[in-house]
Design an enzyme around this catalytic site. Structure first.
Site, PDB file in Angstrom:
ATOM      1  N   CYS A 131       0.809  -1.038   0.066  1.00  0.00           N
ATOM      2  CA  CYS A 131       0.134   0.035   0.156  1.00  0.00           C
ATOM      3  C   CYS A 131       0.869   1.209  -0.008  1.00  0.00           C
ATOM      4  CB  CYS A 131      -0.984  -0.056   0.968  1.00  0.00           C
ATOM      5  SG  CYS A 131      -2.394   1.105   0.927  1.00  0.00           S
ATOM      6  N   HIS A 191      -3.856  -5.868   1.275  1.00  0.00           N
ATOM      7  CA  HIS A 191      -3.368  -6.043   2.456  1.00  0.00           C
ATOM      8  C   HIS A 191      -3.719  -7.593   2.981  1.00  0.00           C
ATOM      9  CE1 HIS A 191      -2.160  -2.163   3.783  1.00  0.00           C
ATOM     10  NE2 HIS A 191      -3.201  -1.675   3.164  1.00  0.00           N
TER      11      HIS A 191
END
Length: 487
Positions: free
Chosen positions: A336, A433
């Site tokens: 991310c 994630h």
């Protein structure tokens, strides 16, 4: 008939409210009750994507799992996510509502109470019992006027309160009795009882302490809860879980993974499955220290203020250490915000994180990122380029493009490419994630770095800890008394 409800507030932050609610959620679910966790307002950059397409604090996701129910945005209707110069991002019922600095937010809170009460009513309509978690300290009387997280909510929703004190930090008698004295008498009247958390040693030594608290307050003592060491095996919500004093659960391992700790680190629960592996050592590297030269993998985690954390990364000299690590043939994975940092540039044309502008990235991936005002929140699945499947989620503001995307990190279930890999194959970035929670994906990484397969079943381990926590609650707390006081 609406569910009964009981609220757990604390004498301070980090007294164990989240863990107590998680343990009680599993204990009461084991008794056959339909339980829902609820936290009116939370502040955390460790969030989870819900099954109804929003985001909530990670603790509420764990509590939902403990209750064996699907996650919902209504379990945490107001989530504050600190993001540097912009103050905190305000997420309401799972979606971005706006941003405000701390002083400004005090004026916003009264507008959020209707959302809080709406979400609470929704949960109450579908459960037998709602376990409510407060935020911070119940005695923050300077913030009481517009409170939506503690007594402000308890009074508005007419929910009785149990006050939690932490004996491990000392002064628990004064903190519990003192809370009852400093808060408004009408607020104090909401408190039905108390419990003392994290006791170590012979409980008989605190018998008189429990009596003193009860006599001085008139509250019912619901129990003295011994320290639960396996709590460290559950996902931590706060950055306090990244303490300097605890470099890793397993000590020195065959695989060393270095993790730079930056000011606005987010979604650090991505570390938890790796930390459960017996052959893995997570080395948390704080500014002022150097990335270890013998690390097998450098893992750059998510960030709620990517540009500010990139500046902090350079200021700490981590950029020099990372370049040396790559020259030595080491591997790097950016997740991310970490993925965004590894590219050539990050642009923020809308001033999402601070002043509008563009900064130079670390340059290890041939991609560039533009921060966007919209947020992508979605559960995802697919397979990495080695053909190993994964399940995870995306939670980010920003779009990343460039030639490096021609070498994707993964292919999603719909066939679209995801992430990027360097020409050498040693540097990778992804917006996904949670894929280390997938046993197959985590095992593939461990075998790639160590040459040995992993036999760990991470989710089974979390379930075992939750069951043990519930049994701990049954042994040491008066669960029948707690139920009788819920309304």
């Amino acid at each position: 008939m609406p569910a009964r409800a009981l609220m757990f507030q604390g004498t301070g932050s980090d007294v164990g409210k989240s863990l107590v609610v998680a343990g009680l959620a599993r204990a009461f679910a084991n008794r056959g009750l339909v339980v829902r966790p609820f936290k009116p307002q939370n502040m955390s950059n460790n969030a989870a994507v819900t099954e109804d397409g929003g985001e909530i604090g990670r603790a509420q996701a764990l509590q939902a799992r403990a209750a064996r129910v699907a996650t919902s945005v209504h379990m945490n209707p107001v989530l504050l996510k600190p993001q540097g110069e912009a103050g905190a991002q305000i997420v309401v019922q799972g979606k971005v509502f706006g941003a405000a600095k701390a002083a400004e937010y005090q004026g916003v809170k009264p507008n959020l109470m209707p959302y809080v009460l709406d979400s609470f009513a929704r949960l109450r309509a579908e459960a037998d019992l709602v376990l409510v978690e407060g935020a911070g300290s119940a005695s923050e009387i300077n913030l009481r006027a517009n409170d939506i997280a503690n007594m402000g909510f308890a009074r508005a929703a007419n929910v009785p309160v149990v006050l939690i004190g932490d004996i491990d930090r000392g002064g628990v008698i004064a903190s519990l009795v003192g809370t009852g004295h400093v808060i408004d008498p009408a607020d104090a009247a909401m408190i039905q009882g108390f419990l003392v958390n994290r006791f170590r040693g012979d409980p008989r030594l605190f018998d008189s302490g429990m009596r003193e608290i009860a006599e001085r307050t008139g509250w019912t003592p619901f129990g003295l809860l011994p320290f639960f060491p396996d709590a460290r095996k559950l996902p931590a919500e706060d950055a306090l879980g990244l303490s300097r004093e605890i470099p890793g659960i397993n000590g020195r391992g065959a695989i060393r993974i270095a993790v730079p700790i930056l000011p606005h680190i987010a979604n650090f629960d991505d570390l938890d499955p790796l930390e459960a592996e017996p052959d893995v050592e997570i080395v948390r590297v704080w500014p002022g220290d150097a990335l270890p030269g013998d690390a097998h993998l450098v893992l750059l985690l998510g960030s709620k203020a990517t540009i500010a954390d990139l500046a902090a990364f350079r200021s700490a000299g981590f950029d020099v250490d990372l370049a040396a690590h790559i020259r030595r043939g080491g591997h790097v994975l950016g997740m991310c915000g970490g993925y965004q940092m590894l590219g050539s540039s990050i642009a923020d044309p809308h001033g999402t994180e601070g002043p509008a502008g563009k900064v130079r990235g670390l340059g290890h991936l041939d991609v560039a990122t533009e921060l966007t005002q919209g947020k992508r929140l979605v559960a995802t699945a697919g397979h990495t380029t080695d053909g190993v499947s994964f399940r995870g989620y995306e939670m980010h503001m920003g779009a990343t493009a460039g030639p490096g995307r021609e070498r994707p990190f993964a292919t999603l279930a719909d066939g679209s490419p995801e992430g990027a890999v360097s020409a050498s194959g040693r540097v990778a970035g992804t917006y996904v994630h949670g894929f280390f929670s997938d046993d197959a994906q985590r095992a593939a990484w461990i075998e790639r770095l160590n040459g040995k397969p992993s036999g760990l079943h991470y989710d089974d381990g979390v379930e075992a800890v939750l069951d043990a926590l519930a049994a701990h609650m049954e042994r040491h707390l008066d669960l029948d008394g707690l139920l009788k006081n819920a309304r």
